[in-house]
Enzyme design. Structure first.
Site, PDB file in Angstrom:
ATOM      1  N   ASN A  44      60.448   5.263 -25.884  1.00  0.00           N
ATOM      2  CA  ASN A  44      59.305   4.487 -25.394  1.00  0.00           C
ATOM      3  C   ASN A  44      58.981   4.911 -23.962  1.00  0.00           C
ATOM      4  O   ASN A  44      59.876   5.205 -23.152  1.00  0.00           O
ATOM      5  CB  ASN A  44      59.527   2.975 -25.519  1.00  0.00           C
ATOM      6  CG  ASN A  44      60.794   2.455 -24.883  1.00  0.00           C
ATOM      7  OD1 ASN A  44      61.805   3.146 -24.805  1.00  0.00           O
ATOM      8  ND2 ASN A  44      60.751   1.216 -24.417  1.00  0.00           N
ATOM      9  N   GLU A  72      56.595   3.591 -20.903  1.00  0.00           N
ATOM     10  CA  GLU A  72      55.740   2.492 -20.439  1.00  0.00           C
ATOM     11  C   GLU A  72      54.815   2.942 -19.314  1.00  0.00           C
ATOM     12  O   GLU A  72      54.891   4.088 -18.841  1.00  0.00           O
ATOM     13  CB  GLU A  72      56.635   1.321 -20.010  1.00  0.00           C
ATOM     14  CG  GLU A  72      57.455   0.798 -21.193  1.00  0.00           C
ATOM     15  CD  GLU A  72      58.307  -0.410 -20.876  1.00  0.00           C
ATOM     16  OE1 GLU A  72      58.490  -0.739 -19.683  1.00  0.00           O
ATOM     17  OE2 GLU A  72      58.792  -1.034 -21.845  1.00  0.00           O
ATOM     18  N   CYS A 108      55.348   3.280 -27.896  1.00  0.00           N
ATOM     19  CA  CYS A 108      56.635   3.022 -28.560  1.00  0.00           C
ATOM     20  C   CYS A 108      57.363   4.324 -28.892  1.00  0.00           C
ATOM     21  O   CYS A 108      56.736   5.379 -29.083  1.00  0.00           O
ATOM     22  CB  CYS A 108      56.422   2.254 -29.858  1.00  0.00           C
ATOM     23  SG  CYS A 108      55.921   0.539 -29.660  1.00  0.00           S
ATOM     24  N   GLU A 120      58.883   5.170 -31.698  1.00  0.00           N
ATOM     25  CA  GLU A 120      58.558   5.689 -33.033  1.00  0.00           C
ATOM     26  C   GLU A 120      57.258   6.482 -32.990  1.00  0.00           C
ATOM     27  O   GLU A 120      57.122   7.521 -33.639  1.00  0.00           O
ATOM     28  CB  GLU A 120      58.420   4.533 -34.037  1.00  0.00           C
ATOM     29  CG  GLU A 120      59.690   3.719 -34.235  1.00  0.00           C
ATOM     30  CD  GLU A 120      59.819   2.546 -33.264  1.00  0.00           C
ATOM     31  OE1 GLU A 120      59.298   2.629 -32.128  1.00  0.00           O
ATOM     32  OE2 GLU A 120      60.444   1.547 -33.636  1.00  0.00           O
ATOM     33  N   CYS A 175      57.858  -2.094 -34.577  1.00  0.00           N
ATOM     34  CA  CYS A 175      56.800  -3.103 -34.482  1.00  0.00           C
ATOM     35  C   CYS A 175      55.761  -2.845 -35.571  1.00  0.00           C
ATOM     36  O   CYS A 175      55.756  -1.798 -36.228  1.00  0.00           O
ATOM     37  CB  CYS A 175      56.163  -3.088 -33.089  1.00  0.00           C
ATOM     38  SG  CYS A 175      55.045  -1.693 -32.821  1.00  0.00           S
ATOM     39  N   CYS A 200      53.749   0.414 -35.272  1.00  0.00           N
ATOM     40  CA  CYS A 200      54.557   1.596 -35.607  1.00  0.00           C
ATOM     41  C   CYS A 200      54.768   1.710 -37.111  1.00  0.00           C
ATOM     42  O   CYS A 200      54.781   2.809 -37.663  1.00  0.00           O
ATOM     43  CB  CYS A 200      55.907   1.543 -34.894  1.00  0.00           C
ATOM     44  SG  CYS A 200      55.752   1.916 -33.143  1.00  0.00           S
TER      45      CYS A 200
HETATM   46  N1  THU Z   1      59.123  -0.706 -28.443  1.00  0.00           N
HETATM   47  C1  THU Z   1      59.331   0.461 -29.122  1.00  0.00           C
HETATM   48  O1  THU Z   1      59.519   1.526 -28.519  1.00  0.00           O
HETATM   49  N2  THU Z   1      59.317   0.412 -30.469  1.00  0.00           N
HETATM   50  C2  THU Z   1      59.069  -0.719 -31.199  1.00  0.00           C
HETATM   51  O2  THU Z   1      58.903  -0.641 -32.407  1.00  0.00           O
HETATM   52  C3  THU Z   1      59.021  -2.019 -30.529  1.00  0.00           C
HETATM   53  C4  THU Z   1      58.902  -1.986 -29.071  1.00  0.00           C
HETATM   54  C5  THU Z   1      59.103  -0.653 -26.974  1.00  0.00           C
HETATM   55  C6  THU Z   1      57.751  -0.934 -26.390  1.00  0.00           C
HETATM   56  C7  THU Z   1      58.129  -1.397 -24.991  1.00  0.00           C
HETATM   57  O3  THU Z   1      58.272  -0.246 -24.163  1.00  0.00           O
HETATM   58  C8  THU Z   1      59.491  -2.035 -25.168  1.00  0.00           C
HETATM   59  O4  THU Z   1      59.958  -1.620 -26.448  1.00  0.00           O
HETATM   60  C9  THU Z   1      59.462  -3.557 -25.125  1.00  0.00           C
HETATM   61  O5  THU Z   1      58.517  -4.055 -25.990  1.00  0.00           O
END
Ligand code: THU
Length: 139
Positions: free
Chosen positions: A52, A54, A63, A65, A96, A99
Protein backbone atom coordinates in the site's frame (compact mmCIF):
# COMPACT_ATOMS: atom_id res chain seq x y z
CA UNK A 1 -19.84 -18.85 1.91
CA UNK A 2 -16.73 -20.92 1.30
CA UNK A 3 -14.30 -18.36 2.69
CA UNK A 4 -12.53 -19.98 5.65
CA UNK A 5 -10.51 -19.02 8.68
CA UNK A 6 -7.98 -21.72 9.30
CA UNK A 7 -5.21 -22.48 11.79
CA UNK A 8 -1.48 -22.34 11.08
CA UNK A 9 -1.48 -25.57 9.05
CA UNK A 10 -2.79 -23.94 5.82
CA UNK A 11 -0.45 -24.53 2.89
CA UNK A 12 0.91 -21.32 1.42
CA UNK A 13 3.19 -20.96 -1.60
CA UNK A 14 6.42 -20.08 0.27
CA UNK A 15 7.76 -17.86 -2.52
CA UNK A 16 4.54 -15.86 -2.61
CA UNK A 17 4.56 -15.53 1.17
CA UNK A 18 8.12 -14.29 1.11
CA UNK A 19 7.33 -11.77 -1.66
CA UNK A 20 4.26 -10.54 0.24
CA UNK A 21 6.32 -10.09 3.41
CA UNK A 22 8.98 -8.16 1.53
CA UNK A 23 6.32 -5.91 0.00
CA UNK A 24 4.81 -5.44 3.49
CA UNK A 25 8.19 -4.15 4.68
CA UNK A 26 8.15 -1.61 1.81
CA UNK A 27 4.64 -0.33 2.49
CA UNK A 28 4.35 3.47 2.61
CA UNK A 29 1.69 3.98 5.27
CA UNK A 30 2.62 7.05 7.36
CA UNK A 31 -1.04 8.09 7.79
CA UNK A 32 -2.76 4.87 8.78
CA UNK A 33 0.33 3.03 10.12
CA UNK A 34 -1.32 -0.08 8.64
CA UNK A 35 1.08 -1.90 6.34
CA UNK A 36 -0.11 -4.38 3.71
CA UNK A 37 1.94 -6.55 1.36
CA UNK A 38 0.49 -8.54 -1.55
CA UNK A 39 2.02 -10.98 -4.01
CA UNK A 40 0.43 -12.67 -7.01
CA UNK A 41 1.63 -15.59 -9.09
CA UNK A 42 0.92 -14.78 -12.73
CA UNK A 43 -0.14 -17.54 -15.10
CA UNK A 44 3.44 -17.49 -16.49
CA UNK A 45 4.70 -18.42 -13.02
CA UNK A 46 6.22 -15.00 -12.49
CA UNK A 47 5.60 -13.24 -9.17
CA UNK A 48 4.32 -9.66 -8.91
CA UNK A 49 4.16 -7.88 -5.61
CA UNK A 50 2.81 -4.63 -4.27
CA UNK A 51 2.47 -2.64 -1.09
CA UNK A 52 0.00 0.00 0.00
CA UNK A 53 1.20 3.48 -0.92
CA UNK A 54 -0.56 6.33 0.90
CA UNK A 55 -0.69 10.05 0.14
CA UNK A 56 -1.12 13.30 2.07
CA UNK A 57 -4.25 13.68 -0.02
CA UNK A 58 -5.76 10.64 1.67
CA UNK A 59 -8.10 9.56 -1.11
CA UNK A 60 -5.16 9.02 -3.45
CA UNK A 61 -3.76 6.12 -1.42
CA UNK A 62 -3.34 2.83 -3.25
CA UNK A 63 -3.98 -0.62 -1.74
CA UNK A 64 -1.35 -3.35 -1.88
CA UNK A 65 -3.51 -5.68 -3.97
CA UNK A 66 -4.09 -2.96 -6.55
CA UNK A 67 -0.34 -2.24 -6.68
CA UNK A 68 0.33 -5.93 -7.36
CA UNK A 69 -2.35 -6.10 -10.07
CA UNK A 70 -0.91 -2.97 -11.71
CA UNK A 71 2.53 -4.60 -11.77
CA UNK A 72 1.11 -7.79 -13.28
CA UNK A 73 -1.00 -6.11 -15.96
CA UNK A 74 1.73 -3.58 -16.78
CA UNK A 75 4.09 -6.51 -17.46
CA UNK A 76 1.55 -7.81 -19.98
CA UNK A 77 0.07 -10.63 -17.90
CA UNK A 78 -3.66 -11.04 -17.88
CA UNK A 79 -4.25 -13.61 -15.16
CA UNK A 80 -2.96 -15.07 -11.93
CA UNK A 81 -3.37 -18.33 -10.07
CA UNK A 82 -2.76 -17.29 -6.46
CA UNK A 83 -2.58 -14.23 -4.22
CA UNK A 84 -1.08 -13.89 -0.75
CA UNK A 85 -1.95 -10.83 1.37
CA UNK A 86 0.28 -10.28 4.39
CA UNK A 87 -0.60 -8.02 7.33
CA UNK A 88 0.05 -7.96 11.07
CA UNK A 89 -3.67 -7.85 11.85
CA UNK A 90 -5.48 -10.59 13.75
CA UNK A 91 -7.56 -11.98 12.18
CA UNK A 92 -5.55 -11.29 9.00
CA UNK A 93 -6.92 -8.41 6.91
CA UNK A 94 -8.63 -9.43 3.71
CA UNK A 95 -8.93 -7.39 0.49
CA UNK A 96 -11.26 -4.39 0.58
CA UNK A 97 -14.32 -4.35 -1.65
CA UNK A 98 -12.67 -2.28 -4.39
CA UNK A 99 -9.67 -4.62 -4.50
CA UNK A 100 -11.97 -7.64 -4.75
CA UNK A 101 -13.48 -6.22 -7.93
CA UNK A 102 -10.03 -5.40 -9.33
CA UNK A 103 -8.86 -8.97 -8.64
CA UNK A 104 -12.09 -10.39 -10.10
CA UNK A 105 -11.43 -8.62 -13.41
CA UNK A 106 -8.52 -10.94 -14.13
CA UNK A 107 -8.96 -14.21 -12.22
CA UNK A 108 -12.17 -15.03 -10.35
CA UNK A 109 -10.99 -18.59 -9.73
CA UNK A 110 -7.55 -17.70 -8.31
CA UNK A 111 -6.85 -18.66 -4.71
CA UNK A 112 -6.50 -15.99 -2.04
CA UNK A 113 -4.64 -16.53 1.23
CA UNK A 114 -4.68 -13.67 3.73
CA UNK A 115 -2.12 -14.36 6.43
CA UNK A 116 -0.42 -12.72 9.39
CA UNK A 117 2.80 -13.24 11.34
CA UNK A 118 1.17 -15.80 13.65
CA UNK A 119 0.23 -17.90 10.64
CA UNK A 120 -3.51 -17.30 11.00
CA UNK A 121 -5.18 -17.28 7.61
CA UNK A 122 -8.38 -16.49 5.77
CA UNK A 123 -8.66 -18.30 2.45
CA UNK A 124 -10.98 -18.71 -0.53
CA UNK A 125 -11.14 -18.02 -4.25
CA UNK A 126 -11.47 -14.46 -5.53
CA UNK A 127 -15.11 -15.27 -6.36
CA UNK A 128 -15.66 -16.50 -2.78
CA UNK A 129 -14.53 -13.09 -1.58
CA UNK A 130 -16.69 -11.34 -4.20
CA UNK A 131 -19.89 -13.23 -4.95
CA UNK A 132 -21.71 -11.89 -8.02
CA UNK A 133 -18.71 -9.77 -9.08
CA UNK A 134 -19.31 -7.42 -11.98
CA UNK A 135 -18.30 -8.36 -15.54
CA UNK A 136 -19.06 -6.19 -18.54
CA UNK A 137 -21.06 -8.38 -20.91
CA UNK A 138 -22.11 -6.79 -24.17
CA UNK A 139 -25.25 -7.73 -26.07
N1 THU B 1 -5.30 -1.46 2.46
C1 THU B 1 -4.74 -2.30 1.53
O1 THU B 1 -3.59 -2.11 1.12
N2 THU B 1 -5.48 -3.33 1.09
C2 THU B 1 -6.77 -3.58 1.47
O2 THU B 1 -7.43 -4.43 0.89
C3 THU B 1 -7.36 -2.82 2.59
C4 THU B 1 -6.63 -1.62 3.00
C5 THU B 1 -4.51 -0.31 2.92
C6 THU B 1 -5.06 1.00 2.48
C7 THU B 1 -4.47 1.94 3.52
O3 THU B 1 -3.17 2.32 3.09
C8 THU B 1 -4.34 1.07 4.76
O4 THU B 1 -4.49 -0.28 4.31
C9 THU B 1 -5.39 1.36 5.82
O5 THU B 1 -6.66 1.33 5.28
Amino acid sequence: MTQQQTPASTTIDPELLSAARQAFANAYAPYSAFQVGAALRGISGRIYSGANVENASYGLGRCAEQSAIQAMASAGERGFTALVVYTEASPPASPCGACRQILFEFSPEASVVCVNAQGESVTGSVADFLPHGFRLEHG
